[in-house]
Design a protein around this motif. Structure first.
Motif, PDB file in Angstrom:
ATOM      1  N   PRO A  97       0.826  -1.216   0.000  1.00  0.00           N
ATOM      2  CA  PRO A  97       0.000   0.000   0.000  1.00  0.00           C
ATOM      3  C   PRO A  97       0.860   1.266   0.000  1.00  0.00           C
ATOM      4  N   LEU A  98       0.380   2.287  -0.704  1.00  0.00           N
ATOM      5  CA  LEU A  98       1.048   3.585  -0.729  1.00  0.00           C
ATOM      6  C   LEU A  98       0.393   4.471   0.324  1.00  0.00           C
ATOM      7  N   PRO A  99       1.125   4.908   1.343  1.00  0.00           N
ATOM      8  CA  PRO A  99       0.513   5.718   2.409  1.00  0.00           C
ATOM      9  C   PRO A  99      -0.218   6.954   1.900  1.00  0.00           C
ATOM     10  N   ALA A 100       0.265   7.582   0.833  1.00  0.00           N
ATOM     11  CA  ALA A 100      -0.384   8.781   0.304  1.00  0.00           C
ATOM     12  C   ALA A 100      -1.772   8.490  -0.255  1.00  0.00           C
ATOM     13  N   LYS A 101      -2.095   7.217  -0.410  1.00  0.00           N
ATOM     14  CA  LYS A 101      -3.367   6.823  -1.022  1.00  0.00           C
ATOM     15  C   LYS A 101      -4.321   6.199  -0.004  1.00  0.00           C
ATOM     16  N   CYS A 162       5.143  -0.132  -4.533  1.00  0.00           N
ATOM     17  CA  CYS A 162       3.803   0.378  -4.191  1.00  0.00           C
ATOM     18  C   CYS A 162       2.909   0.300  -5.425  1.00  0.00           C
ATOM     19  N   GLU A 163       2.807   1.396  -6.182  1.00  0.00           N
ATOM     20  CA  GLU A 163       1.908   1.410  -7.331  1.00  0.00           C
ATOM     21  C   GLU A 163       2.618   1.037  -8.630  1.00  0.00           C
ATOM     22  N   ALA A 164       1.885   0.311  -9.469  1.00  0.00           N
ATOM     23  CA  ALA A 164       2.417  -0.057 -10.781  1.00  0.00           C
ATOM     24  C   ALA A 164       2.659   1.178 -11.645  1.00  0.00           C
ATOM     25  N   ASP A 165       1.853   2.238 -11.451  1.00  0.00           N
ATOM     26  CA  ASP A 165       1.994   3.456 -12.266  1.00  0.00           C
ATOM     27  C   ASP A 165       3.420   3.996 -12.225  1.00  0.00           C
ATOM     28  N   CYS A 295       7.973  11.600  -7.427  1.00  0.00           N
ATOM     29  CA  CYS A 295       9.001  10.972  -6.596  1.00  0.00           C
ATOM     30  C   CYS A 295       8.545   9.722  -5.859  1.00  0.00           C
ATOM     31  N   GLN A 296       7.473   9.100  -6.304  1.00  0.00           N
ATOM     32  CA  GLN A 296       7.017   7.884  -5.625  1.00  0.00           C
ATOM     33  C   GLN A 296       8.096   6.808  -5.666  1.00  0.00           C
ATOM     34  N   ALA A 297       8.062   5.910  -4.704  1.00  0.00           N
ATOM     35  CA  ALA A 297       9.057   4.845  -4.614  1.00  0.00           C
ATOM     36  C   ALA A 297       8.959   3.875  -5.786  1.00  0.00           C
ATOM     37  N   LEU A 323       5.073   8.975   3.009  1.00  0.00           N
ATOM     38  CA  LEU A 323       3.933   9.072   2.097  1.00  0.00           C
ATOM     39  C   LEU A 323       4.265   8.488   0.724  1.00  0.00           C
ATOM     40  N   LEU A 324       5.519   8.655   0.303  1.00  0.00           N
ATOM     41  CA  LEU A 324       5.945   8.212  -1.020  1.00  0.00           C
ATOM     42  C   LEU A 324       6.332   6.738  -1.070  1.00  0.00           C
ATOM     43  N   GLY A 325       6.298   6.058   0.088  1.00  0.00           N
ATOM     44  CA  GLY A 325       6.669   4.657   0.141  1.00  0.00           C
ATOM     45  C   GLY A 325       8.152   4.424   0.248  1.00  0.00           C
ATOM     46  N   LEU A 326       8.914   5.479   0.560  1.00  0.00           N
ATOM     47  CA  LEU A 326      10.370   5.357   0.596  1.00  0.00           C
ATOM     48  C   LEU A 326      10.912   4.909   1.945  1.00  0.00           C
ATOM     49  N   ASN A 327      10.002   4.607   2.869  1.00  0.00           N
ATOM     50  CA  ASN A 327      10.452   4.108   4.166  1.00  0.00           C
ATOM     51  C   ASN A 327      10.695   2.607   4.141  1.00  0.00           C
TER      52      ASN A 327
END
Length: 341
Positions: A97-101, A162-165, A295-297, A323-327
């Protein structure tokens, strides 16, 4: 999914394309879009299987043979079609899951729950496949079975952090794929240069959009689309990472950006003057949502490291990284990448 109204607004720069035109090209595929296409067949197969399979509790669990085949049928048909014309498919799956979503995912869970309830009470009879399809969630187990099946045919499958996009955009920006197939117009905002939408697997035709052609569109005139600022319009008009403000849909957002000469801050000032309520924290939330597009992961399989799609701004703090999944750790991202092998 994505940005409401954007695909329609870009209709004047869409071109009908037959997949035979992709001969010799590398094609990135948003696999979850096709899994969602298969949900109706999955639910229909459950209804046809036996009375014991018709309970709503069975939805989302590992399906029997007929339901499993129905779920995978759109993906299998697309892979067959692409290979038949000499294209090389790469399937990309959503990962964690992407936290921003989070807010969008909660809304979708509520919608599935509502669909399940409607199916349960529909006319005191067996629920329809359409109602059940709306209640089906694509679980990691379903995706894993799909990956195993597709990889057995020799097709490359990638699981994004996170997201395929964002992962598709990473492949496109690094010349790893030439064109992408999706139902999500967001891919243009992420940076994909060519995206095919609305593919009809029976005819082999779909509508292709090219990022380089966006400036020619007059669908939101007098606002002139710019590939580099498309994400600003997507966020201001309402997207998966930030819902639109009341009375501020895509067309209004385009008008405000036009009048504000492309400046988001000026557009928000104009919105306030016109009586649109803009919460004090909206500017911060806008900036965070905008970062998701840039800048998403993603996972770099060459360096074996998690990284942002584009370099992070110096101002990005730990909250933004989360938020970006970089953690997610590099090792955890690599494990996820290999998880379905």
């Amino acid at each position: 999914m994505g940005v409401a109204g954007l695909l329609k607004a870009l209709s004047d720069v869409q071109q009908q394309v037959h997949i035979s035109e992709y001969r010799g090209l590398r094609v990135g595929v948003d696999a979850y879009c096709l899994l969602h296409r298969g949900k109706l067949g999955y639910a229909d197969a459950l209804l046809r299987a036996s009375p014991s399979c018709r309970s709503l509790e069975s939805l989302g669990a590992a399906a029997g043979g007929a339901a499993q085949e129905a779920l995978l049928r759109p993906i299998l048909d697309l892979v067959t079609a692409l290979r038949a014309v000499g294209a090389e498919p790469t399937l990309v799956f959503d990962g964690g899951p992407l936290p921003a979503k989070d807010a969008t995912e909660r809304s979708r869970r509520q919608a599935r729950d509502a669909a399940m309830w409607r199916a349960a009470v529909s006319a005191n009879s067996a629920p329809s496949a359409k109602l059940l399809g709306g209640a089906v969630d694509i679980t990691p187990d379903m995706a894993a079975k799909c990956v195993q099946r597709i990889r057995s045919t020799g097709v490359s499958c990638i699981v994004a952090p996170c997201e395929a996009d964002a992962q598709l955009a990473f492949l496109a920006l690094n010349a790893r794929v030439d064109v992408c197939i999706s139902e999500d117009v967001d891919l243009l905002a992420f940076g994909c240069q060519r995206v095919l939408y609305g593919l009809d697997l029976r005819s082999g035709c779909g509508q292709e959009l090219r990022r380089a052609e966006l400036r020619r569109s007059k669908g939101l005139a007098p606002y002139r689309l710019d590939p580099e600022t498309l994400a600003d319009l997507c966020v201001l008009g309402g997207c998966d990472y930030l819902p639109s403000l009341p009375r501020l849909g895509l067309r209004t957002a385009a008008q405000l950006l036009h009048r504000g000469k492309g400046s988001v801050s000026r557009a928000l000032q104009l919105a306030r003057r016109e009586g649109i309520t803009v919460p004090s924290e909206y500017g911060r939330r806008f900036a965070e949502a905008r970062l998701v597009f840039s800048c998403q992961a993603v996972f770099n399989d060459e360096t074996r490291e998690l990284q942002p799609l584009r370099p992070l701004p110096v101002s990005a703090d730990a909250h933004c990284r989360k938020l970006l999944g970089l953690n997610l750790s590099h090792s955890a991202a690599g494990t996820q990448w290999e998880a379905f092998k």
